[in-house]
Design a protein around this motif. Structure first.
Motif, PDB file in Angstrom:
ATOM      1  N   UNK A 175      86.232 101.616 -57.509  1.00 29.58           N
ATOM      2  CA  UNK A 175      85.539 102.378 -58.195  1.00 29.58           C
ATOM      3  C   UNK A 175      86.072 103.779 -58.694  1.00 29.58           C
ATOM      4  N   UNK A 176      85.647 104.560 -59.369  1.00 27.50           N
ATOM      5  CA  UNK A 176      86.073 105.926 -59.663  1.00 27.50           C
ATOM      6  C   UNK A 176      84.769 106.784 -59.894  1.00 27.50           C
ATOM      7  N   UNK A 177      84.378 107.629 -58.906  1.00 28.44           N
ATOM      8  CA  UNK A 177      82.922 108.282 -59.011  1.00 28.44           C
ATOM      9  C   UNK A 177      81.917 106.998 -59.224  1.00 28.44           C
ATOM     10  N   UNK A 178      82.034 106.077 -58.378  1.00 35.01           N
ATOM     11  CA  UNK A 178      81.061 104.937 -58.366  1.00 35.01           C
ATOM     12  C   UNK A 178      80.828 103.836 -59.468  1.00 35.01           C
ATOM     13  N   UNK A 179      81.883 104.135 -60.547  1.00 38.03           N
ATOM     14  CA  UNK A 179      82.038 103.297 -61.719  1.00 38.03           C
ATOM     15  C   UNK A 179      83.118 102.573 -61.454  1.00 38.03           C
ATOM     16  N   UNK A 180      83.017 100.981 -61.799  1.00 42.17           N
ATOM     17  CA  UNK A 180      84.145 100.126 -61.891  1.00 42.17           C
ATOM     18  C   UNK A 180      85.037 100.493 -62.544  1.00 42.17           C
ATOM     19  N   UNK A 181      86.482 100.516 -62.163  1.00 42.21           N
ATOM     20  CA  UNK A 181      87.617 100.991 -62.925  1.00 42.21           C
ATOM     21  C   UNK A 181      88.248  99.981 -63.625  1.00 42.21           C
ATOM     22  N   UNK A 182      89.060 100.092 -64.897  1.00 38.92           N
ATOM     23  CA  UNK A 182      89.558  99.121 -65.673  1.00 38.92           C
ATOM     24  C   UNK A 182      91.152  99.077 -65.064  1.00 38.92           C
ATOM     25  N   UNK A 183      91.620  97.836 -65.451  1.00 37.66           N
ATOM     26  CA  UNK A 183      93.196  97.981 -65.572  1.00 37.66           C
ATOM     27  C   UNK A 183      94.074  98.977 -66.144  1.00 37.66           C
ATOM     28  N   UNK A 184      93.316  99.605 -67.091  1.00 39.63           N
ATOM     29  CA  UNK A 184      94.261 100.877 -67.543  1.00 39.63           C
ATOM     30  C   UNK A 184      93.993 102.102 -66.668  1.00 39.63           C
TER      31      UNK A 184
END
Length: 368
Positions: A175-184
């Motif tokens: 996650x980044x700031x609690x949000x699931x991140x993408x492959x990009x």
């Protein structure tokens, strides 16, 4: 640490709010090679891991070293510790209040050079270095914060100066700031890191594209990453880590990263060790051996300092050694300069006094 059951990640005790692995813990893992002087006998370890459930293709090549250590039968290649501290303040829901940017020596802590050297002298040839993504990259797709980057690079150099290898671990629960991140999102992070270490191994496709072609890739699970549950269906998709991992395409220069704790729910949150060590690792070991070229790396395991847990740790490491044809090595959770009385800490005292748990690790060094 991780809390494998119930969909909740464990919260590290002591000076940090959250440390651990989940489907999301190791957003990506990459390593920087050991110092490249001819006196170093350690080979470069490297890694990359995707947080997405989509398998990550990678084109890899075999690592090269300045020396050629000889494999030792019944002994893993890599043994070491997690050198925790730079990631302090991370939780499964994102950084804790006031943790970003935070201050060195207050919110987060760099490895102590003397302790790293002591651990290296005793047994370790690899150190896993967790850090917080948000501190390094204040916004997705933005440049790195130069102050935190300098601290991270300083920690890398502290470890490399001993001749050991480094595994860089964005300890962010995918996650980044609690949000699931993408492959990009991951690709951008690792492309930037690879550009800083063009001759050192770093992470999957983005790192390969940036020219770092001689690294070993570590691939963690997408549904937590426990060895005991590697082949079991779970999480939202209902599939197993083994299913997702089966789609990872690479040559022989990668390994699957797993974690393992031995309390009742495999969470790494209790001081008891009620799980059988070999039994917890057996299904993952069988899965690794079932297909040519599969190798595993135990990126985290930790126990409290009591008779039962020390015996469990010894049995777990003996299992890795006995199956070193498929297990590449391990990094114990955790060392680090600011754990205080954290039950899993193996940071040696200032006078060089080691814990009984640390002494178990000394009996299981790596040969590389």
């Amino acid at each position: 640490m991780d809390q494998e059951e119930g969909g909740v990640d464990g919260v590290g005790e002591g000076a940090t709010d959250g440390n651990g692995d989940s489907s999301a813990d190791d957003v990506a893992v990459a390593a920087v090679s050991a110092a490249s002087s001819s006196s170093s006998s350690s080979s470069p370890v490297a890694a990359a891991a995707g947080a997405s459930s989509t398998p990550i293709p990678a084109s890899t090549s075999s690592p090269t070293t300045t020396t050629s250590p000889t494999a030792v039968a019944g002994q893993v290649a890599y043994a070491g510790v997690n050198e925790a501290g730079l990631e302090f303040g991370m939780t499964v829901t994102g950084p804790s209040s006031g943790a970003v940017p935070g201050a060195l020596g207050s919110n987060y802590f760099a490895p102590a050079a003397a302790a790293v050297q002591h651990t290296r002298d005793k047994f370790a040839n690899v150190f896993r270095l967790p850090f917080m993504w948000e501190r390094l990259q204040p916004a997705l797709y933005a440049g790195f914060d130069q102050g935190y980057l300098a601290t991270l690079q300083g920690a890398v150099e502290t470890i490399k100066a001993t001749g050991a290898a480094v595994i860089l671990d964005p300890h962010n629960y995918a996650r980044y700031n609690g949000n699931v991140v993408s492959g990009a999102d991951l690709a951008d992070l690792w492309s930037r890191l690879a550009a800083l270490y063009p001759n050192d191994p770093l992470a999957a496709a983005a790192i390969r594209a940036a020219g770092a072609t001689q690294n070993l890739i570590l691939v963690p699970g997408t549904c937590y990453t426990g060895a005991h549950s590697w082949t079991a269906a779970g999480c939202d998709s209902g599939s197993a880590n083994a299913d997702a991992a089966a789609g990872f395409t690479a040559d022989n220069n990668f390994a699957f990263e797993m974690h393992q704790y031995f309390d009742a729910d495999f969470s790494g949150t209790a001081a008891d060790c009620t799980q059988d060590a070999a039994g917890a690792l057996a299904s993952a070991t069988a899965w690794l051996r079932a297909a040519s070229g599969r190798r595993g790396f135990l990126g985290e395991l930790g126990v409290a300092d009591n008779d039962a847990c020390r015996a469990t740790l010894d049995a777990a490491l003996a299992h890795l050694d006995a199956n070193s044809d498929v297990w590449l090595g391990y990094t114990y959770w955790a060392a680090g300069s600011s754990w205080g009385d954290y039950m899993f800490s193996v940071e040696s005292d200032a006078d060089g006094t080691d814990s009984a748990v640390f002494n178990v690790l000394v009996e299981h060094p790596g040969w590389a």
